[in-house]
Design a protein around this motif. Structure first.
Motif, PDB file in Angstrom:
ATOM      1  N   SER A 109       4.122   1.111   1.692  1.00  0.00           N
ATOM      2  CA  SER A 109       4.119  -0.341   1.754  1.00  0.00           C
ATOM      3  C   SER A 109       5.545  -0.840   1.591  1.00  0.00           C
ATOM      4  O   SER A 109       6.309  -0.278   0.803  1.00  0.00           O
ATOM      5  CB  SER A 109       3.238  -0.917   0.647  1.00  0.00           C
ATOM      6  N   ASN A 110       5.879  -1.887   2.286  1.00  0.00           N
ATOM      7  CA  ASN A 110       7.192  -2.506   2.127  1.00  0.00           C
ATOM      8  C   ASN A 110       7.275  -3.346   0.851  1.00  0.00           C
ATOM      9  O   ASN A 110       8.351  -3.774   0.473  1.00  0.00           O
ATOM     10  CB  ASN A 110       7.516  -3.400   3.322  1.00  0.00           C
ATOM     11  N   PHE A 111       6.134  -3.569   0.188  1.00  0.00           N
ATOM     12  CA  PHE A 111       6.089  -4.469  -0.959  1.00  0.00           C
ATOM     13  C   PHE A 111       5.900  -3.750  -2.291  1.00  0.00           C
ATOM     14  O   PHE A 111       6.042  -4.365  -3.333  1.00  0.00           O
ATOM     15  CB  PHE A 111       4.976  -5.496  -0.773  1.00  0.00           C
ATOM     16  N   VAL A 136       6.255   0.165  -4.603  1.00  0.00           N
ATOM     17  CA  VAL A 136       6.618   1.572  -4.723  1.00  0.00           C
ATOM     18  C   VAL A 136       5.408   2.195  -5.399  1.00  0.00           C
ATOM     19  O   VAL A 136       5.207   2.031  -6.602  1.00  0.00           O
ATOM     20  CB  VAL A 136       7.898   1.778  -5.561  1.00  0.00           C
ATOM     21  N   ASN A 137       4.574   2.864  -4.590  1.00  0.00           N
ATOM     22  CA  ASN A 137       3.244   3.263  -5.034  1.00  0.00           C
ATOM     23  C   ASN A 137       2.565   2.019  -5.582  1.00  0.00           C
ATOM     24  O   ASN A 137       2.444   1.041  -4.873  1.00  0.00           O
ATOM     25  CB  ASN A 137       3.303   4.433  -6.007  1.00  0.00           C
ATOM     26  N   SER A 138       2.143   1.999  -6.825  1.00  0.00           N
ATOM     27  CA  SER A 138       1.455   0.801  -7.329  1.00  0.00           C
ATOM     28  C   SER A 138       2.372  -0.125  -8.115  1.00  0.00           C
ATOM     29  O   SER A 138       1.940  -1.187  -8.553  1.00  0.00           O
ATOM     30  CB  SER A 138       0.269   1.214  -8.201  1.00  0.00           C
ATOM     31  N   SER A 139       3.626   0.228  -8.320  1.00  0.00           N
ATOM     32  CA  SER A 139       4.549  -0.625  -9.079  1.00  0.00           C
ATOM     33  C   SER A 139       4.772  -1.933  -8.342  1.00  0.00           C
ATOM     34  O   SER A 139       5.112  -1.943  -7.158  1.00  0.00           O
ATOM     35  CB  SER A 139       5.894   0.082  -9.282  1.00  0.00           C
ATOM     36  N   GLY A 140       4.564  -3.030  -9.022  1.00  0.00           N
ATOM     37  CA  GLY A 140       4.765  -4.345  -8.439  1.00  0.00           C
ATOM     38  C   GLY A 140       3.488  -5.013  -7.988  1.00  0.00           C
ATOM     39  O   GLY A 140       3.498  -6.179  -7.600  1.00  0.00           O
ATOM     40  N   ARG A 141       2.355  -4.322  -8.071  1.00  0.00           N
ATOM     41  CA  ARG A 141       1.125  -4.931  -7.568  1.00  0.00           C
ATOM     42  C   ARG A 141       0.616  -6.068  -8.431  1.00  0.00           C
ATOM     43  O   ARG A 141      -0.262  -6.807  -8.021  1.00  0.00           O
ATOM     44  CB  ARG A 141       0.043  -3.885  -7.357  1.00  0.00           C
ATOM     45  N   SER A 142       1.187  -6.258  -9.643  1.00  0.00           N
ATOM     46  CA  SER A 142       0.796  -7.389 -10.491  1.00  0.00           C
ATOM     47  C   SER A 142       1.738  -8.574 -10.328  1.00  0.00           C
ATOM     48  O   SER A 142       1.568  -9.597 -10.998  1.00  0.00           O
ATOM     49  CB  SER A 142       0.747  -6.952 -11.958  1.00  0.00           C
ATOM     50  N   LEU A 143       2.725  -8.466  -9.445  1.00  0.00           N
ATOM     51  CA  LEU A 143       3.690  -9.543  -9.239  1.00  0.00           C
ATOM     52  C   LEU A 143       3.306 -10.362  -8.005  1.00  0.00           C
ATOM     53  O   LEU A 143       3.385  -9.871  -6.879  1.00  0.00           O
ATOM     54  CB  LEU A 143       5.092  -8.967  -9.062  1.00  0.00           C
ATOM     55  N   PRO A 144       2.881 -11.610  -8.186  1.00  0.00           N
ATOM     56  CA  PRO A 144       2.452 -12.429  -7.057  1.00  0.00           C
ATOM     57  C   PRO A 144       3.493 -12.547  -5.945  1.00  0.00           C
ATOM     58  O   PRO A 144       3.142 -12.646  -4.771  1.00  0.00           O
ATOM     59  CB  PRO A 144       2.157 -13.795  -7.680  1.00  0.00           C
ATOM     60  N   SER A 145       4.781 -12.516  -6.300  1.00  0.00           N
ATOM     61  CA  SER A 145       5.809 -12.633  -5.262  1.00  0.00           C
ATOM     62  C   SER A 145       5.825 -11.412  -4.342  1.00  0.00           C
ATOM     63  O   SER A 145       6.268 -11.497  -3.198  1.00  0.00           O
ATOM     64  CB  SER A 145       7.187 -12.823  -5.898  1.00  0.00           C
ATOM     65  N   LEU A 146       5.340 -10.280  -4.828  1.00  0.00           N
ATOM     66  CA  LEU A 146       5.277  -9.079  -3.996  1.00  0.00           C
ATOM     67  C   LEU A 146       3.922  -8.919  -3.306  1.00  0.00           C
ATOM     68  O   LEU A 146       3.859  -8.464  -2.162  1.00  0.00           O
ATOM     69  CB  LEU A 146       5.562  -7.824  -4.836  1.00  0.00           C
ATOM     70  N   THR A 147       2.846  -9.271  -3.999  1.00  0.00           N
ATOM     71  CA  THR A 147       1.516  -9.039  -3.423  1.00  0.00           C
ATOM     72  C   THR A 147       1.185 -10.014  -2.308  1.00  0.00           C
ATOM     73  O   THR A 147       0.348  -9.704  -1.460  1.00  0.00           O
ATOM     74  CB  THR A 147       0.418  -9.147  -4.495  1.00  0.00           C
ATOM     75  N   ASN A 185      -4.823  -2.217  -1.791  1.00  0.00           N
ATOM     76  CA  ASN A 185      -4.320  -1.315  -0.761  1.00  0.00           C
ATOM     77  C   ASN A 185      -5.353  -1.211   0.359  1.00  0.00           C
ATOM     78  O   ASN A 185      -6.308  -0.458   0.252  1.00  0.00           O
ATOM     79  CB  ASN A 185      -4.021   0.073  -1.350  1.00  0.00           C
ATOM     80  N   PRO A 186      -5.192  -1.973   1.420  1.00  0.00           N
ATOM     81  CA  PRO A 186      -6.190  -1.966   2.488  1.00  0.00           C
ATOM     82  C   PRO A 186      -6.319  -0.595   3.150  1.00  0.00           C
ATOM     83  O   PRO A 186      -5.382   0.202   3.168  1.00  0.00           O
ATOM     84  CB  PRO A 186      -5.652  -2.982   3.503  1.00  0.00           C
TER      85      PRO A 186
END
Length: 131
Positions: free
Chosen positions: A13-15, A17-28, A34-35
């Motif tokens: 994902s471009n947004f 690094v694995n699951s790091s950042g998935r709680s940040l609205p600016s990234l999600t 993960n579709p």
């Protein structure tokens, strides 16, 4: 095989690094999951549309996922980002936590004998409509 006609491959994902950042609205960008990406013709053949919830099943287990069309993939391929999903003792919610692909793998079957890493690419799977 007929029972597992698709091959699940890892997807970056471009947004995240694995699951790091998935709680940040600016990234999600409103999509903290993960579709499961698949070719639009495969979705049509299964009677699915982007956004539907599906069950992805391997010979080891199954997990719920949100399916999305991606015409850059070959037919018969499903691509997903690893390292998502809730805790094993929590209810599955693919829109809130994503899909835990580890459920589809086994570390005592189909693994690299040197590193111990389970087979994570070209994993035979089936896709079934849930909703």
């Amino acid at each position: 095989t007929e029972a597992f006609p698709f091959r699940l491959i890892p997807r970056r994902s471009n947004f995240f690094v694995n699951s790091s950042g998935r709680s940040l609205p600016s990234l999600t960008r409103g999509r903290p999951w993960n579709p499961a990406h698949a070719h639009p013709e495969d979705l049509a053949a299964l009677g699915l549309a982007s956004g539907d919830i599906v069950r992805i099943r391997s010979r080891h287990d199954a997990a719920l996922a949100v399916i999305e069309a991606d015409d850059t993939l070959r037919r018969g391929v499903v691509a997903m980002t690893h390292a998502f999903g809730g805790n094993p003792n929590e209810p599955e919610d693919p829109r809130a936590f994503g899909t835990p692909l580890g459920r589809l793998l086994r570390d005592d079957d189909e693994y690299d004998p040197i590193s111990g890493i389970p087979r994570m690419g070209a994993l035979p799977v089936a896709i079934e409509r849930v909703s």
